[in-house]
Scaffold this active site. Structure first.
Site, PDB file in Angstrom:
ATOM      1  N   GLU A  23      11.672  -8.138  -7.642  1.00  0.00           N
ATOM      2  CA  GLU A  23      11.476  -7.896  -6.216  1.00  0.00           C
ATOM      3  C   GLU A  23      12.683  -8.337  -5.403  1.00  0.00           C
ATOM      4  O   GLU A  23      13.282  -9.387  -5.670  1.00  0.00           O
ATOM      5  CB  GLU A  23      10.210  -8.640  -5.740  1.00  0.00           C
TER       6      GLU A  23
ATOM      7  N   TYR B  95       2.058   5.876  -6.511  1.00  0.00           N
ATOM      8  CA  TYR B  95       1.942   4.420  -6.388  1.00  0.00           C
ATOM      9  C   TYR B  95       0.883   4.103  -5.345  1.00  0.00           C
ATOM     10  O   TYR B  95       0.784   4.789  -4.322  1.00  0.00           O
ATOM     11  CB  TYR B  95       3.300   3.851  -5.952  1.00  0.00           C
TER      12      TYR B  95
ATOM     13  N   ASP C  62      -0.358  -7.950   4.851  1.00  0.00           N
ATOM     14  CA  ASP C  62      -0.314  -7.969   3.382  1.00  0.00           C
ATOM     15  C   ASP C  62      -0.185  -9.414   2.893  1.00  0.00           C
ATOM     16  O   ASP C  62       0.860  -9.830   2.403  1.00  0.00           O
ATOM     17  CB  ASP C  62       0.900  -7.119   2.946  1.00  0.00           C
TER      18      ASP C  62
ATOM     19  N   ASP D  10      -0.703  -1.750  -7.220  1.00  0.00           N
ATOM     20  CA  ASP D  10      -0.245  -3.098  -6.905  1.00  0.00           C
ATOM     21  C   ASP D  10      -1.444  -4.048  -7.020  1.00  0.00           C
ATOM     22  O   ASP D  10      -2.377  -3.977  -6.220  1.00  0.00           O
ATOM     23  CB  ASP D  10       0.275  -3.056  -5.449  1.00  0.00           C
TER      24      ASP D  10
ATOM     25  N   ARG E 222       5.980  -8.482 -12.023  1.00  0.00           N
ATOM     26  CA  ARG E 222       6.903  -8.559 -10.876  1.00  0.00           C
ATOM     27  C   ARG E 222       7.313 -10.012 -10.684  1.00  0.00           C
ATOM     28  O   ARG E 222       6.457 -10.896 -10.688  1.00  0.00           O
ATOM     29  CB  ARG E 222       6.187  -8.030  -9.634  1.00  0.00           C
TER      30      ARG E 222
ATOM     31  N   ASN F  31      12.164  -1.282  -6.168  1.00  0.00           N
ATOM     32  CA  ASN F  31      11.302  -1.087  -4.999  1.00  0.00           C
ATOM     33  C   ASN F  31      12.181  -0.760  -3.798  1.00  0.00           C
ATOM     34  O   ASN F  31      12.836  -1.633  -3.244  1.00  0.00           O
ATOM     35  CB  ASN F  31      10.509  -2.387  -4.772  1.00  0.00           C
TER      36      ASN F  31
ATOM     37  N   GLU G  46       2.215 -10.139  -9.863  1.00  0.00           N
ATOM     38  CA  GLU G  46       3.403 -10.864  -9.410  1.00  0.00           C
ATOM     39  C   GLU G  46       3.256 -12.381  -9.556  1.00  0.00           C
ATOM     40  O   GLU G  46       2.140 -12.892  -9.697  1.00  0.00           O
ATOM     41  CB  GLU G  46       3.729 -10.481  -7.964  1.00  0.00           C
TER      42      GLU G  46
ATOM     43  N   CYS H  56       4.467 -10.239   1.710  1.00  0.00           N
ATOM     44  CA  CYS H  56       5.399  -9.163   1.375  1.00  0.00           C
ATOM     45  C   CYS H  56       6.628  -9.769   0.703  1.00  0.00           C
ATOM     46  O   CYS H  56       7.158 -10.786   1.151  1.00  0.00           O
ATOM     47  CB  CYS H  56       5.809  -8.417   2.645  1.00  0.00           C
TER      48      CYS H  56
ATOM     49  N   ASP I 252      -1.168  -7.311  -6.821  1.00  0.00           N
ATOM     50  CA  ASP I 252      -0.775  -8.590  -6.203  1.00  0.00           C
ATOM     51  C   ASP I 252      -0.685  -9.710  -7.257  1.00  0.00           C
ATOM     52  O   ASP I 252      -0.050  -9.547  -8.272  1.00  0.00           O
ATOM     53  CB  ASP I 252      -1.738  -8.949  -5.067  1.00  0.00           C
TER      54      ASP I 252
ATOM     55  N   HIS J 111       0.878  -3.699 -11.356  1.00  0.00           N
ATOM     56  CA  HIS J 111       1.822  -4.826 -11.417  1.00  0.00           C
ATOM     57  C   HIS J 111       1.185  -6.101 -10.898  1.00  0.00           C
ATOM     58  O   HIS J 111       0.373  -6.097  -9.983  1.00  0.00           O
ATOM     59  CB  HIS J 111       3.173  -4.527 -10.764  1.00  0.00           C
TER      60      HIS J 111
HETATM   61  C1  LIG Z   1       5.806  -3.146  -2.918  1.00  0.00           C
HETATM   62  C2  LIG Z   1       4.889  -3.939  -2.055  1.00  0.00           C
HETATM   63  O1  LIG Z   1       4.362  -5.007  -2.821  1.00  0.00           O
HETATM   64  C3  LIG Z   1       3.693  -3.096  -1.626  1.00  0.00           C
HETATM   65  O2  LIG Z   1       2.619  -3.684  -1.462  1.00  0.00           O
HETATM   66  O3  LIG Z   1       3.870  -1.913  -1.411  1.00  0.00           O
HETATM   67  C4  LIG Z   1       5.553  -4.480  -0.759  1.00  0.00           C
HETATM   68  C5  LIG Z   1       6.209  -3.411   0.077  1.00  0.00           C
HETATM   69  C6  LIG Z   1       6.570  -3.829   1.498  1.00  0.00           C
HETATM   70  O4  LIG Z   1       5.871  -4.676   2.089  1.00  0.00           O
HETATM   71  O5  LIG Z   1       7.508  -3.275   2.042  1.00  0.00           O
HETATM   72  C7  LIG Z   1       6.524  -5.599  -1.140  1.00  0.00           C
HETATM   73  O6  LIG Z   1       6.096  -6.768  -1.187  1.00  0.00           O
HETATM   74  O7  LIG Z   1       7.700  -5.310  -1.394  1.00  0.00           O
HETATM   75 MG   LIG Z   2       2.439  -5.501  -2.524  1.00  0.00          MG
END
Ligand SMILES: C[C@](O)(C(=O)O)[C@H](CC(=O)O)C(=O)O
Ligand SMILES: [Mg+2]
Length: 297
Positions: free
Chosen positions: A191, A48, A62, A89, A161, A213, A118, A126, A91, A116
């Site tokens: 999520e 991943y 993020d 990912d 997602r 996740n 979202e 996040c 986004d 993925h």
């Molecule tokens: C899965 C996720 O989108 C990621 O970017 O890895 C994040 C992981 C995290 O920030 O812990 C998420 O939004 O869950």
């Molecule tokens: Mg992410």
């Protein structure tokens, strides 16, 4: 040596087949290509590429600051060193539906097995933090339809997602998941579900594979592979786990060097030079070089 051997279209087909097997597929998040080599060697099912890790690697939060070019480049560097399928990912797809279309083709070209998308608004955050917002279902459907239409390899996996659990409850998340499947999603990523019973409820509501996740310090209970498998989850992500382990060790090490004036006490915890060279397949390069030189002389 140098790169993976299995062509990406075969890896995509293998991932499709594995998702139909009923077996739980484990995808740790690689924080660099070298960690993807380890993931492969240790017998995991896929790699991943996490948006959170990619951003953190650039010392950024993020929140949708990374660009498609950065994500596709890094994900491509990771995908090319493994024979496993790599899931990235994407986004919110990096813009409007037309941008989503370009995102899909760029990720296909970069050698990814799937991505993925979202349903958060931009700027996203996040999925395990408070204060998220999701776009109306219709807008996410436009993103997904654009992705389906743009895809050239029908086996490139489109994972939808939904971040709606925190905002619209489990029922809202399930309703969205069903709509996303109708729009062509191959895999559903719900999520921040709370526990195993919520995954089980989602499992019963959609007829495509589902993903869990298992990110640490978030809203989901950290469930074991046997629990996830028993409730019908098809794929589990450990998105930031390796980065957290590595950065924890790096910080401890830096503190010890600062206080002890040497790294000598840390050596026994380090990956050895021999192990590193083994992962890099160093000897194959040496033989290759020697064979080329022999050929020339
Ligand atoms: C899965 C996720 O989108 C990621 O970017 O890895 C994040 C992981 C995290 O920030 O812990 C998420 O939004 O869950
Ligand atoms: Mg992410």
């Amino acid at each position: 040596m140098l790169h993976a051997r299995v062509p990406v279209h075969e890896r995509r087909a293998a991932l499709r087949a594995a998702l139909r097997s009923g077996r739980l597929l484990r995808f740790p998040g690689a924080f660099n290509p070298l960690s993807a080599v380890l993931i492969t060697e240790l017998g995991f099912d896929g790699v991943y590429v996490s948006g959170a890790v990619l951003a953190a690697d650039l010392a950024l939060p993020d929140i949708g600051l990374t660009t498609l070019t950065e994500v596709a480049t890094r994900a491509g560097q990771i995908a090319r060193v493994t024979d496993l399928p790599t899931l990235v990912d994407a986004d919110t797809g990096f813009g409007e539906p037309m941008n989503v279309a370009r995102t899909i083709q760029t990720l296909e070209d970069a050698g990814l097995a799937g991505c993925h998308l979202e349903d958060q608004v931009n700027p996203k955050r996040c999925g395990h933090l408070d204060g998220k917002t999701v776009v109306p279902t219709e807008e996410m459907l436009r993103r997904l339809r654009a992705a389906v239409a743009a895809r050239r390899d029908p086996n490139f996996l489109l994972c939808a997602r939904t971040d709606a659990r925190a905002l619209e409850g489990l029922t809202g998340a399930i309703e969205r998941a069903r709509a996303y499947v109708d729009a062509g999603a191959d895999l559903i990523f719900p999520e921040a579900l709370a526990d195993a019973s919520e995954f089980e409820a989602l499992r019963g509501a959609v007829d495509v594979p589902i993903l869990a996740n298992m990110t640490e310090f978030g809203k989901s209970e950290l469930l074991t592979t046997s629990t996830l498998e028993s409730v019908g989850v098809n794929l589990v992500l450990y998105p930031v786990t390796l980065l957290r382990i590595a950065m924890g060790a790096v910080e401890d090490g830096l503190r010890r060097i600062a206080t002890e004036g040497t790294q000598a006490g840390l050596v026994e915890h380090m990956q050895t030079r021999a192990r590193l060279y083994e992962l890099l397949d160093y000897s194959a390069y040496t033989s290759f070089d020697a064979s080329v030189l022999t050929f020339r002389t």
